[in-house]
Structures are given as C-alpha cells and as structure tokens.
Scaffold this motif. Structure first.
Motif, PDB file in Angstrom:
ATOM      1  N   ALA A 168       0.831  -1.209   0.000  1.00 34.56           N
ATOM      2  CA  ALA A 168       0.000   0.000   0.000  1.00 34.56           C
ATOM      3  C   ALA A 168       0.863   1.255   0.000  1.00 34.56           C
ATOM      4  CB  ALA A 168      -0.934  -0.004   1.210  1.00 34.56           C
ATOM      5  N   LEU A 169       1.960   1.237   0.744  1.00 34.82           N
ATOM      6  CA  LEU A 169       2.860   2.399   0.764  1.00 34.82           C
ATOM      7  C   LEU A 169       3.535   2.608  -0.593  1.00 34.82           C
ATOM      8  CD1 LEU A 169       4.460   1.992   4.302  1.00 34.82           C
ATOM      9  CD2 LEU A 169       2.769   3.693   3.576  1.00 34.82           C
ATOM     10  N   PHE A 170       3.887   1.514  -1.274  1.00 29.94           N
ATOM     11  CA  PHE A 170       4.428   1.648  -2.628  1.00 29.94           C
ATOM     12  C   PHE A 170       3.389   2.265  -3.558  1.00 29.94           C
ATOM     13  CE2 PHE A 170       7.628  -1.892  -1.802  1.00 29.94           C
ATOM     14  CZ  PHE A 170       8.722  -1.036  -1.844  1.00 29.94           C
ATOM     15  N   LEU A 171       2.138   1.828  -3.432  1.00 28.27           N
ATOM     16  CA  LEU A 171       1.057   2.377  -4.256  1.00 28.27           C
ATOM     17  C   LEU A 171       0.878   3.869  -3.993  1.00 28.27           C
ATOM     18  CD1 LEU A 171      -1.267   1.938  -6.266  1.00 28.27           C
ATOM     19  CD2 LEU A 171      -2.713   1.408  -4.287  1.00 28.27           C
ATOM     20  N   VAL A 209       3.433  10.302  -9.520  1.00 28.31           N
ATOM     21  CA  VAL A 209       2.805  10.555 -10.823  1.00 28.31           C
ATOM     22  C   VAL A 209       1.946  11.819 -10.747  1.00 28.31           C
ATOM     23  CG1 VAL A 209       1.098   9.670 -12.458  1.00 28.31           C
ATOM     24  CG2 VAL A 209       2.899   8.172 -11.613  1.00 28.31           C
ATOM     25  N   THR A 210       1.194  11.967  -9.666  1.00 22.83           N
ATOM     26  CA  THR A 210       0.368  13.161  -9.505  1.00 22.83           C
ATOM     27  C   THR A 210       1.238  14.410  -9.470  1.00 22.83           C
ATOM     28  OG1 THR A 210      -1.319  11.907  -8.318  1.00 22.83           O
ATOM     29  CG2 THR A 210      -1.332  14.294  -8.014  1.00 22.83           C
TER      30      THR A 210
END
Length: 85
Positions: A15-18, A25-26
C-alpha cells in the motif's frame, strides 16, 4: 534486518508503494500537465513493470528454473554470469 513474515506488514508495504507511486505521478502531472507527459509516464511505468516481471518470473519459470531471484542486483549479476559462459 530480517525478511518480512507478517502478511499485514507485507500488505502495508504494498500500500505504501502504491501511495508513493500515485503521489509521484500526480506530482509530475501537476508540474507538467499534458496528455503527452501522462502517456509517457504510463508507457514508462508499464514497461518497467514488464521488465520486472521478466527479470524474476519469466526467467525463473521458463528460461532457467535453477535461477532464484533475490533482487535487481541479483538479476544483473545473473545476466553477467550468463554472458560470460
């Protein structure tokens, strides 16, 4: 530091990688808002994911079953060993 054994910590790590990936990217798209930059980011991310899949899954399952991966450094060392033979 040992390997993670707790599945909850593994899911947290994923989840932290996501979150880190989405934030990066944002940030890039906020800084350079264009369809071209978004497309190039998408292609680059997809390409690196496929390379990662190849480096570990394809080589181990289809090309060289004796190869056991331990990280990208292990993969690079594997390539040099194969090239020298």
């Amino acid at each position: 530091m040992g390997d993670l054994k707790d599945p909850r910590l593994m899911y947290l790590k994923a989840a932290l990688f996501l979150v880190a990936g989405c934030a990066s990217v944002t940030g890039i798209l906020v800084e350079f808002p264009s369809v071209r930059v978004a497309a190039l980011l998408g292609i680059g991310i997809w390409s690196f994911c496929r390379l990662y899949y190849f480096a570990f899954y394809v080589i181990e399952k289809y090309i060289d079953p004796s190869y056991k991966f331990a990280g990208l450094g292990s993969f690079i060392a594997y390539l040099f060993r194969k090239k020298l033979r």
